[in-house]
Enzyme design. Structure first.
Site, mmCIF file in Angstrom:
data_model
loop_
_atom_site.group_PDB
_atom_site.id
_atom_site.type_symbol
_atom_site.label_atom_id
_atom_site.label_comp_id
_atom_site.label_asym_id
_atom_site.label_seq_id
_atom_site.Cartn_x
_atom_site.Cartn_y
_atom_site.Cartn_z
ATOM 1 N N GLY A 101 25.898 10.918 -29.599
ATOM 2 C CA GLY A 101 24.853 11.877 -28.142
ATOM 3 C C GLY A 101 25.314 10.452 -27.340
ATOM 4 O O GLY A 101 25.215 11.413 -26.567
ATOM 5 N N ALA A 102 25.552 9.513 -27.593
ATOM 6 C CA ALA A 102 26.013 8.858 -26.109
ATOM 7 C C ALA A 102 27.176 9.036 -25.601
ATOM 8 O O ALA A 102 27.498 9.014 -23.913
ATOM 9 C CB ALA A 102 26.213 7.064 -26.430
ATOM 10 N N GLY A 109 0.781 -0.611 0.025
ATOM 11 C CA GLY A 109 0.070 -0.035 -0.070
ATOM 12 C C GLY A 109 0.931 0.946 -0.055
ATOM 13 O O GLY A 109 1.851 1.284 -0.819
ATOM 14 N N GLY A 110 -0.211 2.754 0.291
ATOM 15 C CA GLY A 110 1.224 3.410 0.584
ATOM 16 C C GLY A 110 2.608 3.852 1.375
ATOM 17 O O GLY A 110 3.243 4.435 1.238
#
Ligand code: HXC
Length: 510
Positions: A404-405, A169-170
């Site tokens: 770009g790498a 849960g939370g």
């Protein structure tokens, strides 16, 4: 007087019993240690200083006033790991299922506040049924108090979570906001909604282990940074990790004694990169050969294995390593690897841990799956993280550094401090085959011509010297001397001071 001393002793004994023999046995039968046994293994012997031993809840709903166990299901305090202070809370599943009510939460918040004030890591051992049902919204408010402190402590003191039982849960969001999460195989799980709810809503049939066990979170979701076979191993590994980390963001990481020659030459590294540029090799070999005593603490070993992240020491000082792994997906960058490395880079920068980047990257992984899932934004995370980092940055390009790498992986003009390349480095916009196919499209029908063009391109660009001529590479180094060169570079950078322009905070592409 004697009676009072005895009473204190009796009360302590009572508190130490936790949920009593039956529940402690049940805990052991599941292969789990108790909250106190875990603390004993985590901390240096005899160093634990417990607080709030006698604290009890004040809830009166559901006849809770008749069940007010000492400690309220969580053991809190501080102690030392190899002599260095840490704060710890350890949820006790044997007491009210380790569930979190207002009082339980207040105990955790108290030691989090102390950790922030006094500048020491917080280690949370999670083993809990979640929000205490009988306390209703008071329990939820308590969680919110913990979450708020997790957020404020982020980047101030290291926060480490061990998941050693249920975390659902939370409740998952407290560990989720800490720096590292470690799980225990087969006895821990984390999910926002459990198998029953999943079945009702989506008609998927899944076990708790499949939905949120250690394997799921270390291999698929990347929620967890490591998985261990049992409590003992997990606690020992957290001790090992703490040894690499500073106590807080105002202190440097510890300097540990080292017994390894800093000038050690590794002739085997001269043949690490294979003759064939398309053959893989294991980048971990370089990492362990660089490191003091070959000691490497890997983070997220099982996830996005095309990039390696973790800690080593050079001359006894912690260094964060980010390295492409040519053995997996040829070492290319993709969404998962960019996210994994970006988070690691930001952790290191927040805690003044210098960064070593080892580069062999052919580019970004192409494909609709990557583009549709936002490789542009996720790739930018790593670029952003490196670009904003002000810690010392040393880069070694071993082979490919394309496009770009190349830029993303801590290149010179992204504030790389020292950028080395091995003679085997190939630094270019793209590989020779792709480049010639674009530049000489009209000649594609003529295999001989294309082969000659490819050879010409390789001669010109498949080396480190074009970049070195321009100063984008500070020096081309012999592979065998990498440890020495890198260690000297970090030694030279020890006094580095660099800061970014003032801002409330940046807007990293999330
Ligand atoms: C009060 C709880 C409890 C809870 C367990 N117990 N969870 N008491 N509140 N949330 C108690 C049980 O009553 C039992 O008490 C003891 O702990 C051990 O639990 P068992 O069920 O016997 O253990 P086990 O079979 O191992 O099952 C463990 C479990 C199950 C799977 C965790 O207890 C369970 O499903 N609990 C409820 C989980 C849940 O829904 N929590 C709320 C999640 S929502 P006795 O006296 O019999 O020993 C949430 C929101 C947080 O947490 C929001 C933050 C924003």
């Amino acid at each position: 007087m004697k009676d009072i001393l005895e009473e204190l002793q009796n009360r302590r004994e009572n508190a130490r019993q936790g949920g009593g023999e039956r529940r402690n046995d049940a805990q052991h039968a599941k292969g789990k240690l108790t909250a106190r046994e875990r603390i004993e293994l985590l901390l240096d012997e005899g160093s634990f200083e417990e607080y709030d031993t006698f604290v009890a809840h004040r809830c009166t709903d559901f006849e809770m006033e008749k069940n007010r166990p000492y400690g309220d299901g969580v053991v809190t305090g501080w102690g030392t790991i190899n002599g260095r202070m840490v704060y710890v809370f350890s949820q006790d599943f044997t007491v009210l299922g380790g569930s979190v009510g207002a009082t339980h939460a207040r105990k955790i918040c108290k030691i989090m506040d102390m950790a922030m004030q006094n500048g020491a890591p917080i280690i949370g051992i999670n083993d809990s049924g979640g929000a205490r049902i009988q306390e209703g919204v008071d329990a939820l408010a308590g969680y919110a108090e913990i979450f708020q402190r997790n957020i404020l402590a982020s980047g101030v003191v290291p926060q480490i979570s061990l998941i050693m039982g249920p975390c659902a849960g939370g409740a998952v969001y407290s560990p989720a906001m800490t720096d590292f999460i470690f799980m225990v195989k087969d006895s821990s799980y984390m999910f926002v909604t459990g198998p029953d709810v999943v079945k009702t809503v989506t008609n998927e049939h899944v076990t708790a282990e499949e939905l949120g066990g250690a394997t799921t979170h270390t291999r698929k979701s990347s929620v967890a940074d490591g998985a261990f076979t049992n409590d003992v191993e997990a606690l020992a590994e957290v001790r090992r990790l703490v040894d690499f980390l500073p106590l807080n963001n105002r202190e440097k990481p510890p300097v540990r004694p080292f017994f390894d020659d800093v000038d050690r030459l590794e002739s085997s590294l001269d043949t690490l990169v294979p003759e064939n540029p398309n053959s893989p090799y294991d980048m971990k070999e370089l990492i362990t050969k660089l490191a003091d005593e070959g000691d490497f603490y890997e983070i997220q070993e099982e996830f996005a294995r095309n990039i390696i992240t973790g800690f080593v020491r050079l001359e006894g000082q912690t260094v964060g390593v980010v390295a492409n792994q040519p053995m997996v997906l040829a070492g290319c960058l993709d969404i998962d690897s960019a996210r994994k490395a970006a988070r690691f880079v930001r952790f290191c920068d927040a805690f003044e841990i210098p960064l070593l980047t080892l580069v062999d990257v052919p580019g970004f992984l192409p494909g609709t799956a990557q583009e549709y899932d936002g490789v542009i934004k996720h790739g930018a995370k790593l670029l952003f993280a490196y670009g904003e980092a002000t810690v010392p940055k040393v880069t070694v390009i071993t082979r490919k550094a394309y496009g770009g790498a190349y830029v993303v992986m801590a290149c010179k003009t992204m504030r790389g401090d020292i950028n080395y390349a091995w003679p085997t480095a190939e630094i270019a916009v793209m590989g020779s085959k792709g480049a010639t196919e674009i530049l000489y499209r009209s000649e594609l029908g003529d295999a001989e011509k294309i082969a000659a063009r490819t050879a010409e391109y390789e001669d010109r660009f498949a080396n480190p010297f074009v970049a070195a001529e321009r100063g984008f590479i500070d020096e081309v180094i012999q592979p065998h001397s990498t440890r020495k060169r890198v260690a000297r570079a970090f030694a030279m950078l020890r006094g580095k001071k660099r800061s970014n322009p003032w801002k409330k905070h940046d807007n990293i592409p999330l």
